[in-house]
Design a protein around this motif. Structure first.
Motif, PDB file in Angstrom:
ATOM      1  N   UNK A 274      -0.612  35.009   6.027  1.00  0.00           N
ATOM      2  CA  UNK A 274      -1.490  34.037   6.259  1.00  0.00           C
ATOM      3  C   UNK A 274      -1.717  33.541   5.327  1.00  0.00           C
ATOM      4  N   UNK A 275      -2.570  32.183   5.794  1.00  0.00           N
ATOM      5  CA  UNK A 275      -2.808  30.844   4.592  1.00  0.00           C
ATOM      6  C   UNK A 275      -4.686  30.829   5.808  1.00  0.00           C
ATOM      7  N   UNK A 276      -5.802  30.259   4.650  1.00  0.00           N
ATOM      8  CA  UNK A 276      -6.652  30.358   5.656  1.00  0.00           C
ATOM      9  C   UNK A 276      -7.045  28.542   5.138  1.00  0.00           C
ATOM     10  N   UNK A 277      -7.595  28.378   6.212  1.00  0.00           N
ATOM     11  CA  UNK A 277      -7.691  26.901   6.299  1.00  0.00           C
ATOM     12  C   UNK A 277      -9.173  26.763   6.536  1.00  0.00           C
ATOM     13  N   UNK A 278      -9.836  26.055   5.517  1.00  0.00           N
ATOM     14  CA  UNK A 278     -11.620  25.430   5.652  1.00  0.00           C
ATOM     15  C   UNK A 278     -11.504  24.272   5.400  1.00  0.00           C
ATOM     16  N   UNK A 279     -12.194  23.200   6.028  1.00  0.00           N
ATOM     17  CA  UNK A 279     -12.422  22.042   5.890  1.00  0.00           C
ATOM     18  C   UNK A 279     -14.756  22.410   6.391  1.00  0.00           C
ATOM     19  N   UNK A 280     -14.487  21.094   5.404  1.00  0.00           N
ATOM     20  CA  UNK A 280     -16.197  20.961   5.130  1.00  0.00           C
ATOM     21  C   UNK A 280     -16.112  19.406   4.403  1.00  0.00           C
ATOM     22  N   UNK A 281     -16.247  18.290   4.927  1.00  0.00           N
ATOM     23  CA  UNK A 281     -16.797  17.635   4.205  1.00  0.00           C
ATOM     24  C   UNK A 281     -15.803  16.720   3.426  1.00  0.00           C
ATOM     25  N   UNK A 282     -14.789  16.678   4.333  1.00  0.00           N
ATOM     26  CA  UNK A 282     -14.021  16.099   3.969  1.00  0.00           C
ATOM     27  C   UNK A 282     -12.869  16.730   3.124  1.00  0.00           C
ATOM     28  N   UNK A 283     -12.778  17.265   2.608  1.00  0.00           N
ATOM     29  CA  UNK A 283     -11.880  18.450   1.861  1.00  0.00           C
ATOM     30  C   UNK A 283     -11.037  19.680   2.945  1.00  0.00           C
ATOM     31  N   UNK A 284      -9.695  19.392   2.581  1.00  0.00           N
ATOM     32  CA  UNK A 284      -9.432  20.886   3.495  1.00  0.00           C
ATOM     33  C   UNK A 284      -9.426  22.231   2.284  1.00  0.00           C
ATOM     34  N   UNK A 285      -9.636  23.256   2.149  1.00  0.00           N
ATOM     35  CA  UNK A 285      -9.177  24.015   1.399  1.00  0.00           C
ATOM     36  C   UNK A 285      -8.126  25.169   2.017  1.00  0.00           C
ATOM     37  N   UNK A 286      -6.979  25.050   1.502  1.00  0.00           N
ATOM     38  CA  UNK A 286      -5.980  26.054   2.101  1.00  0.00           C
ATOM     39  C   UNK A 286      -6.031  27.235   0.605  1.00  0.00           C
ATOM     40  N   UNK A 287      -6.034  28.676   1.600  1.00  0.00           N
ATOM     41  CA  UNK A 287      -6.320  29.269   0.421  1.00  0.00           C
ATOM     42  C   UNK A 287      -5.419  30.940   1.121  1.00  0.00           C
ATOM     43  N   UNK A 288      -4.615  31.741   0.455  1.00  0.00           N
ATOM     44  CA  UNK A 288      -3.925  32.227   0.140  1.00  0.00           C
ATOM     45  C   UNK A 288      -3.694  33.915  -0.215  1.00  0.00           C
ATOM     46  N   UNK A 289      -3.571  34.859   0.203  1.00  0.00           N
ATOM     47  CA  UNK A 289      -4.034  35.738  -0.907  1.00  0.00           C
ATOM     48  C   UNK A 289      -3.633  37.002  -1.278  1.00  0.00           C
ATOM     49  N   UNK A 290      -2.667  38.164  -1.823  1.00  0.00           N
ATOM     50  CA  UNK A 290      -1.998  39.822  -1.090  1.00  0.00           C
ATOM     51  C   UNK A 290      -1.564  40.622  -2.602  1.00  0.00           C
ATOM     52  N   UNK A 310     -15.636  24.400   9.639  1.00  0.00           N
ATOM     53  CA  UNK A 310     -14.915  25.442  10.365  1.00  0.00           C
ATOM     54  C   UNK A 310     -13.832  25.804   9.612  1.00  0.00           C
ATOM     55  N   UNK A 311     -13.217  27.193   9.643  1.00  0.00           N
ATOM     56  CA  UNK A 311     -12.764  28.380   9.021  1.00  0.00           C
ATOM     57  C   UNK A 311     -11.421  29.454   9.859  1.00  0.00           C
ATOM     58  N   UNK A 312     -10.788  28.738   9.890  1.00  0.00           N
ATOM     59  CA  UNK A 312      -9.282  29.772  10.470  1.00  0.00           C
ATOM     60  C   UNK A 312      -8.386  30.254   9.440  1.00  0.00           C
ATOM     61  N   UNK A 313      -7.929  30.840   9.851  1.00  0.00           N
ATOM     62  CA  UNK A 313      -6.518  31.581   9.507  1.00  0.00           C
ATOM     63  C   UNK A 313      -5.077  31.489  10.080  1.00  0.00           C
ATOM     64  N   UNK A 314      -4.175  31.006   9.714  1.00  0.00           N
ATOM     65  CA  UNK A 314      -2.896  31.139  10.542  1.00  0.00           C
ATOM     66  C   UNK A 314      -1.584  31.448   9.425  1.00  0.00           C
ATOM     67  N   UNK A 315      -0.798  31.312   9.962  1.00  0.00           N
ATOM     68  CA  UNK A 315       0.425  32.140   9.346  1.00  0.00           C
ATOM     69  C   UNK A 315       1.414  31.053   9.537  1.00  0.00           C
ATOM     70  N   UNK A 316       1.567  31.040   8.249  1.00  0.00           N
ATOM     71  CA  UNK A 316       1.815  30.236   7.092  1.00  0.00           C
ATOM     72  C   UNK A 316       3.517  29.023   7.796  1.00  0.00           C
ATOM     73  N   UNK A 317       4.589  29.877   8.253  1.00  0.00           N
ATOM     74  CA  UNK A 317       5.335  29.527   8.617  1.00  0.00           C
ATOM     75  C   UNK A 317       4.841  28.580  10.202  1.00  0.00           C
ATOM     76  N   UNK A 356      -1.299  29.409  17.688  1.00  0.00           N
ATOM     77  CA  UNK A 356      -2.638  30.169  17.867  1.00  0.00           C
ATOM     78  C   UNK A 356      -3.559  30.824  16.141  1.00  0.00           C
ATOM     79  N   UNK A 357      -4.623  30.735  16.156  1.00  0.00           N
ATOM     80  CA  UNK A 357      -4.723  31.235  15.298  1.00  0.00           C
ATOM     81  C   UNK A 357      -5.281  32.997  14.906  1.00  0.00           C
TER      82      UNK A 357
END
Length: 360
Positions: A274-290, A310-317, A356-357
């Motif tokens: 899982x990698x989180x996509x957080x979009x706000x104010x012209x930036x895309x922040x990617x985050x992952x935790x294990x 908007x915030x979504x989580x995707x399979x990185x692959x 699909x998220x």
């Protein structure tokens, strides 16, 4: 039979057949290759009952004949020969393979028992080889490797009056590419593994397609192929393509690929990578935790739409696969945090990926 042939061209032709012909089979003849030597060269043919393949190799033939030899053994002998010119001589039931001082004697098989392979004599449609290969390879990653539903292990090819579309889906993601072509409307499903072999034989120039009952015939300048098609109804994939876009993000595809790859190093492999996509104010922040830590990366993007964040989580692959065919600027289109997202190239209107998220 006597023939002289370039080692390089013979090895290339045998290499194509090797990928199709099984190394082991309950029917030993299916592990063999048929060689027809006549006039301008050698025609190499073989089958695995899913794919029939025939390849022409230019050669100097002084006496024509047909014979059957073990495919992988013949290819291995040719690859290991020294020199650039290979001499073949058929004497009785024995094939002599010679080059640069080397001399091999190979026992031939029962020619009369070898299955008769027939290929279409005319084409129902003609396409650009490179465009077809590009389309098949662009969507291939989305086909399923699982056995739960056969049609998901195939690539759907749809032809309309003025365009064709290639589609693949495993139920969690979808990829499609459209390209211009003129012909009669058709729909068929090519097994993904057969599509892999088709891509390998497609080169520059034109490819002729012939449509038979449960079979697709493919003809190029050097190669002829029959591909057994999959039966069944492909799901209505257009239902999962979002129509109401609330947020659009544009950024360089290469930068996004690199950033996703970086943070995915620490993604939890037991939680769908899982990698989180957080979009706000012209930036895309990617985050992952294990188990071993956390990672994040921030990218500047062009953002537009009615949704401010908007915030979504995707399979990185899945994301990296979707971005693979995209060059230049990538567009990410979102219709909600739980709805499928679309990935496409700004300069490539033909390609579209839907992912699909992951659920929270």
């Amino acid at each position: 039979m006597r023939a002289q042939v370039s080692k390089k061209t013979l090895s290339e032709g045998l290499g194509m057949l090797e990928r199709v012909i099984p190394s082991r089979s309950s029917n030993p003849l299916l592990t063999a290759i048929k060689v027809d030597a006549e006039g301008r060269g050698l025609t190499l043919s073989g089958t695995n009952l899913e794919i029939d393949l025939s390849c022409f190799v230019p050669a100097e033939v002084s006496e024509g004949a047909s014979f059957v030899v073990p495919a992988h053994l013949f290819a291995q002998i040719v690859r290991n020969l020294g020199g650039e010119l290979v001499e073949l001589e058929l004497v009785g039931a024995e094939l002599a393979v010679r080059a640069s001082g080397s001399d091999f004697k190979l026992q031939t098989g029962d020619l009369s028992a070898y299955p008769e392979l027939t290929f279409p004599g005319k084409s129902d449609a003609t396409l650009d080889s490179s465009e077809l290969a590009r389309s098949l390879s662009s969507v291939r990653y989305a086909a399923s490797n699982e056995a739960f539903q056969a049609v998901f292990r195939g690539l759907k090819v749809e032809q309309y009056a003025d365009k064709a579309r290639v589609v693949a889906s495993d139920g969690f993601r979808l990829a499609l590419r459209e390209f211009a072509v003129v012909g009669e409307p058709r729909s068929l499903i090519v097994p993904a593994r057969s599509a892999d072999e088709l891509v390998r034989v497609l080169r520059d120039g034109a490819v002729g397609l012939s449509f038979g009952e449960g079979m697709l015939g493919v003809t190029t300048e050097r190669v002829r192929m029959n591909v057994k098609l999959l039966d069944g109804d492909f799901p209505d994939y257009e239902r999962v393509i979002p129509k109401d876009i609330k947020l659009r993000v544009t950024l360089p595809a290469a930068a996004l690929k690199e950033a996703v790859s970086r943070v995915a190093v620490l993604a939890d492999k037991n939680a769908n990578n899982r990698v989180e996509f957080l979009i706000s104010e012209g930036t895309l922040r990617l985050a992952a935790e294990g188990d071993y830590g956390r990672a994040q990366d921030t990218l500047a993007v062009q953002q537009e739409g009615s949704e401010p964040a908007l915030s979504l989580g995707f399979n990185a692959k899945y994301v990296l696969d979707a971005l693979g065919p995209i060059e230049g600027e990538a567009e990410l289109l979102f219709s909600g945090s739980t709805s499928p997202a679309m990935f496409k190239g700004s300069a490539d209107a033909g390609y579209l990926a839907v992912v699909v998220p992951l659920r929270v």
